[in-house]
Design a protein around this motif. Structure first.
Motif, PDB file in Angstrom:
ATOM      1  N   LYS A 122     -19.681 -48.860   5.205  1.00 49.77           N
ATOM      2  CA  LYS A 122     -19.709 -48.075   3.969  1.00 49.77           C
ATOM      3  C   LYS A 122     -20.983 -48.354   3.169  1.00 49.77           C
ATOM      4  O   LYS A 122     -21.632 -49.382   3.356  1.00 49.77           O
ATOM      5  CB  LYS A 122     -18.476 -48.393   3.125  1.00 49.77           C
ATOM      6  CG  LYS A 122     -17.212 -47.834   3.746  1.00 49.77           C
ATOM      7  CD  LYS A 122     -16.026 -48.008   2.844  1.00 49.77           C
ATOM      8  CE  LYS A 122     -14.793 -47.381   3.501  1.00 49.77           C
ATOM      9  NZ  LYS A 122     -13.565 -47.762   2.836  1.00 49.77           N
ATOM     10  N   HIS A 123     -21.286 -47.434   2.275  1.00 48.37           N
ATOM     11  CA  HIS A 123     -22.467 -47.589   1.426  1.00 48.37           C
ATOM     12  C   HIS A 123     -22.053 -47.984   0.015  1.00 48.37           C
ATOM     13  O   HIS A 123     -20.964 -47.635  -0.433  1.00 48.37           O
ATOM     14  CB  HIS A 123     -23.262 -46.272   1.358  1.00 48.37           C
ATOM     15  CG  HIS A 123     -23.906 -45.900   2.660  1.00 48.37           C
ATOM     16  ND1 HIS A 123     -24.848 -44.912   2.771  1.00 48.37           N
ATOM     17  CD2 HIS A 123     -23.739 -46.417   3.915  1.00 48.37           C
ATOM     18  CE1 HIS A 123     -25.239 -44.812   4.033  1.00 48.37           C
ATOM     19  NE2 HIS A 123     -24.568 -45.704   4.748  1.00 48.37           N
ATOM     20  N   SER A 124     -22.931 -48.705  -0.663  1.00 50.69           N
ATOM     21  CA  SER A 124     -22.642 -49.108  -2.039  1.00 50.69           C
ATOM     22  C   SER A 124     -23.933 -49.305  -2.814  1.00 50.69           C
ATOM     23  O   SER A 124     -25.000 -49.522  -2.227  1.00 50.69           O
ATOM     24  CB  SER A 124     -21.826 -50.404  -2.058  1.00 50.69           C
ATOM     25  OG  SER A 124     -21.535 -50.774  -3.401  1.00 50.69           O
TER      26      SER A 124
ATOM     27  N   GLY B 200     -28.970 -51.334  -5.759  1.00 51.09           N
ATOM     28  CA  GLY B 200     -29.793 -50.410  -4.974  1.00 51.09           C
ATOM     29  C   GLY B 200     -28.907 -49.504  -4.139  1.00 51.09           C
ATOM     30  O   GLY B 200     -27.930 -48.942  -4.653  1.00 51.09           O
ATOM     31  N   HIS B 201     -29.185 -49.418  -2.841  1.00 47.03           N
ATOM     32  CA  HIS B 201     -28.438 -48.555  -1.919  1.00 47.03           C
ATOM     33  C   HIS B 201     -28.283 -49.340  -0.622  1.00 47.03           C
ATOM     34  O   HIS B 201     -29.252 -49.568   0.085  1.00 47.03           O
ATOM     35  CB  HIS B 201     -29.231 -47.249  -1.715  1.00 47.03           C
ATOM     36  CG  HIS B 201     -28.567 -46.273  -0.798  1.00 47.03           C
ATOM     37  ND1 HIS B 201     -29.252 -45.260  -0.183  1.00 47.03           N
ATOM     38  CD2 HIS B 201     -27.274 -46.144  -0.408  1.00 47.03           C
ATOM     39  CE1 HIS B 201     -28.414 -44.553   0.562  1.00 47.03           C
ATOM     40  NE2 HIS B 201     -27.211 -45.082   0.442  1.00 47.03           N
ATOM     41  N   PHE B 202     -27.071 -49.784  -0.359  1.00 47.32           N
ATOM     42  CA  PHE B 202     -26.854 -50.743   0.720  1.00 47.32           C
ATOM     43  C   PHE B 202     -25.806 -50.266   1.713  1.00 47.32           C
ATOM     44  O   PHE B 202     -24.826 -49.622   1.323  1.00 47.32           O
ATOM     45  CB  PHE B 202     -26.386 -52.089   0.143  1.00 47.32           C
ATOM     46  CG  PHE B 202     -27.326 -52.655  -0.877  1.00 47.32           C
ATOM     47  CD1 PHE B 202     -28.491 -53.293  -0.489  1.00 47.32           C
ATOM     48  CD2 PHE B 202     -27.058 -52.515  -2.230  1.00 47.32           C
ATOM     49  CE1 PHE B 202     -29.369 -53.801  -1.433  1.00 47.32           C
ATOM     50  CE2 PHE B 202     -27.938 -53.024  -3.188  1.00 47.32           C
ATOM     51  CZ  PHE B 202     -29.094 -53.670  -2.790  1.00 47.32           C
TER      52      PHE B 202
ATOM     53  N   ARG C 171     -20.583 -39.125   2.503  1.00 46.81           N
ATOM     54  CA  ARG C 171     -20.260 -38.659   1.152  1.00 46.81           C
ATOM     55  C   ARG C 171     -20.875 -39.547   0.088  1.00 46.81           C
ATOM     56  O   ARG C 171     -20.311 -39.721  -0.994  1.00 46.81           O
ATOM     57  CB  ARG C 171     -18.747 -38.685   0.947  1.00 46.81           C
ATOM     58  CG  ARG C 171     -18.002 -37.810   1.908  1.00 46.81           C
ATOM     59  CD  ARG C 171     -16.528 -37.888   1.610  1.00 46.81           C
ATOM     60  NE  ARG C 171     -15.748 -37.370   2.726  1.00 46.81           N
ATOM     61  CZ  ARG C 171     -14.441 -37.449   2.799  1.00 46.81           C
ATOM     62  NH1 ARG C 171     -13.767 -38.041   1.832  1.00 46.81           N
ATOM     63  NH2 ARG C 171     -13.808 -36.950   3.829  1.00 46.81           N
ATOM     64  N   CYS C 172     -21.998 -40.130   0.421  1.00 44.34           N
ATOM     65  CA  CYS C 172     -22.595 -41.103  -0.483  1.00 44.34           C
ATOM     66  C   CYS C 172     -23.588 -40.412  -1.415  1.00 44.34           C
ATOM     67  O   CYS C 172     -24.549 -39.799  -0.947  1.00 44.34           O
ATOM     68  CB  CYS C 172     -23.288 -42.189   0.349  1.00 44.34           C
ATOM     69  SG  CYS C 172     -24.299 -43.294  -0.621  1.00 44.34           S
ATOM     70  N   PRO C 173     -23.393 -40.500  -2.724  1.00 46.67           N
ATOM     71  CA  PRO C 173     -24.313 -39.847  -3.661  1.00 46.67           C
ATOM     72  C   PRO C 173     -25.723 -40.435  -3.601  1.00 46.67           C
ATOM     73  O   PRO C 173     -26.695 -39.735  -3.897  1.00 46.67           O
ATOM     74  CB  PRO C 173     -23.671 -40.101  -5.034  1.00 46.67           C
ATOM     75  CG  PRO C 173     -22.717 -41.223  -4.841  1.00 46.67           C
ATOM     76  CD  PRO C 173     -22.280 -41.184  -3.406  1.00 46.67           C
ATOM     77  N   LEU C 174     -25.818 -41.712  -3.200  1.00 43.14           N
ATOM     78  CA  LEU C 174     -27.140 -42.342  -3.105  1.00 43.14           C
ATOM     79  C   LEU C 174     -27.918 -41.771  -1.914  1.00 43.14           C
ATOM     80  O   LEU C 174     -29.138 -41.607  -1.971  1.00 43.14           O
ATOM     81  CB  LEU C 174     -26.985 -43.855  -2.963  1.00 43.14           C
ATOM     82  CG  LEU C 174     -26.222 -44.514  -4.123  1.00 43.14           C
ATOM     83  CD1 LEU C 174     -25.718 -45.886  -3.728  1.00 43.14           C
ATOM     84  CD2 LEU C 174     -27.095 -44.600  -5.358  1.00 43.14           C
ATOM     85  N   CYS C 175     -27.187 -41.451  -0.825  1.00 45.29           N
ATOM     86  CA  CYS C 175     -27.812 -40.774   0.317  1.00 45.29           C
ATOM     87  C   CYS C 175     -28.294 -39.393  -0.120  1.00 45.29           C
ATOM     88  O   CYS C 175     -29.400 -38.979   0.221  1.00 45.29           O
ATOM     89  CB  CYS C 175     -26.822 -40.624   1.471  1.00 45.29           C
ATOM     90  SG  CYS C 175     -26.528 -42.151   2.391  1.00 45.29           S
ATOM     91  N   LEU C 176     -27.459 -38.687  -0.867  1.00 41.46           N
ATOM     92  CA  LEU C 176     -27.821 -37.345  -1.337  1.00 41.46           C
ATOM     93  C   LEU C 176     -29.086 -37.380  -2.187  1.00 41.46           C
ATOM     94  O   LEU C 176     -29.900 -36.468  -2.140  1.00 41.46           O
ATOM     95  CB  LEU C 176     -26.675 -36.733  -2.149  1.00 41.46           C
ATOM     96  CG  LEU C 176     -25.504 -36.184  -1.340  1.00 41.46           C
ATOM     97  CD1 LEU C 176     -24.396 -35.700  -2.256  1.00 41.46           C
ATOM     98  CD2 LEU C 176     -25.971 -35.052  -0.424  1.00 41.46           C
TER      99      LEU C 176
HETATM  100 ZN   LIG Z   1     -25.629 -43.929   1.141  1.00 40.64          ZN
END
Ligand SMILES: [Zn+2]
Length: 191
Positions: free
Chosen positions: A26-28, A18-20, A170-175
């Motif tokens: 940091k995000h992953s 998912g998006h954590f 810079r997280c693509p999942l945030c974008l």
């Molecule tokens: Zn993110």
């Protein structure tokens, strides 16, 4: 037959996609919820045996892990080696020994950790062992998700994966506006 941790993680739904937000901030797209695996005694014992085997020839005298994630893991590894099990607890940013836990001078201590990302907590426990005049003989982990490696101490993990991690900005999942989850297991914050 050796224990396949990756299969166990899938079997016990301990690897989440998912998006954590990780403990580091940091995000992953991947998160390891090892408590889900360790909640099954037969999985915990199998994983503990597998880590114990990696260090059986190291004349280990005790096992320690960082609370909370490392408590059960330390216990099952220690059980497999028939040794005492300890855990280290947070006081502010540092780890300390409480509850009467102590090492004798020169005691050979195996440090265990559920998930190594930056390895920050595990290395803090390594330092704690040294500060108490004992000898850290290695780090045994269930998962190494961040290519953790130290020049100071040998480390082994049952499952290694290079999981993508992103700075929040810079997280693509945030974008993609994917909802962010903070499963969190540690009060530890880098900043
Ligand atoms: Zn993110």
């Amino acid at each position: 037959m050796s224990y396949n941790l990756e299969e166990a993680l899938v079997r016990r739904e301990a690897i989440l996609k998912g998006h954590f937000e990780l403990a580091s901030g940091k995000h992953s797209s991947i998160y390891f919820q090892l408590a889900r695996l360790l909640s099954y005694p037969e999985e915990a014992n199998s994983a503990g045996n597998a880590i114990a085997e990696l260090f059986r020839s190291e004349n280990v005298e005790s096992v320690i892990g960082p609370a909370i994630g490392g408590i059960v893991l330390s216990f099952v590894v220690a059980q497999a080696l028939n040794l005492p099990s300890y855990f280290a607890e947070h006081r502010g940013k540092n780890f300390i020994l409480r509850r009467g836990f102590k090492f004798h001078k020169g005691e050979r201590v195996l440090v265990v950790e559920d998930v190594l990302t930056t390895g920050g907590s595990a290395m803090d426990v390594v330092e704690l062992v040294k500060k108490n005049d004992a000898v850290p003989v290695g780090i045994g982990a269930l998962v190494n998700r961040g290519n953790f490696h130290s020049d100071q101490i040998v480390s082994h993990a049952l499952f290694e994966i290079t999981a993508p991690m992103y700075e929040p900005g810079r997280c693509p999942l945030c974008l993609d506006k994917k909802p962010l989850e903070k499963p969190g297991s540690s009060p530890r914050k880098k900043k």
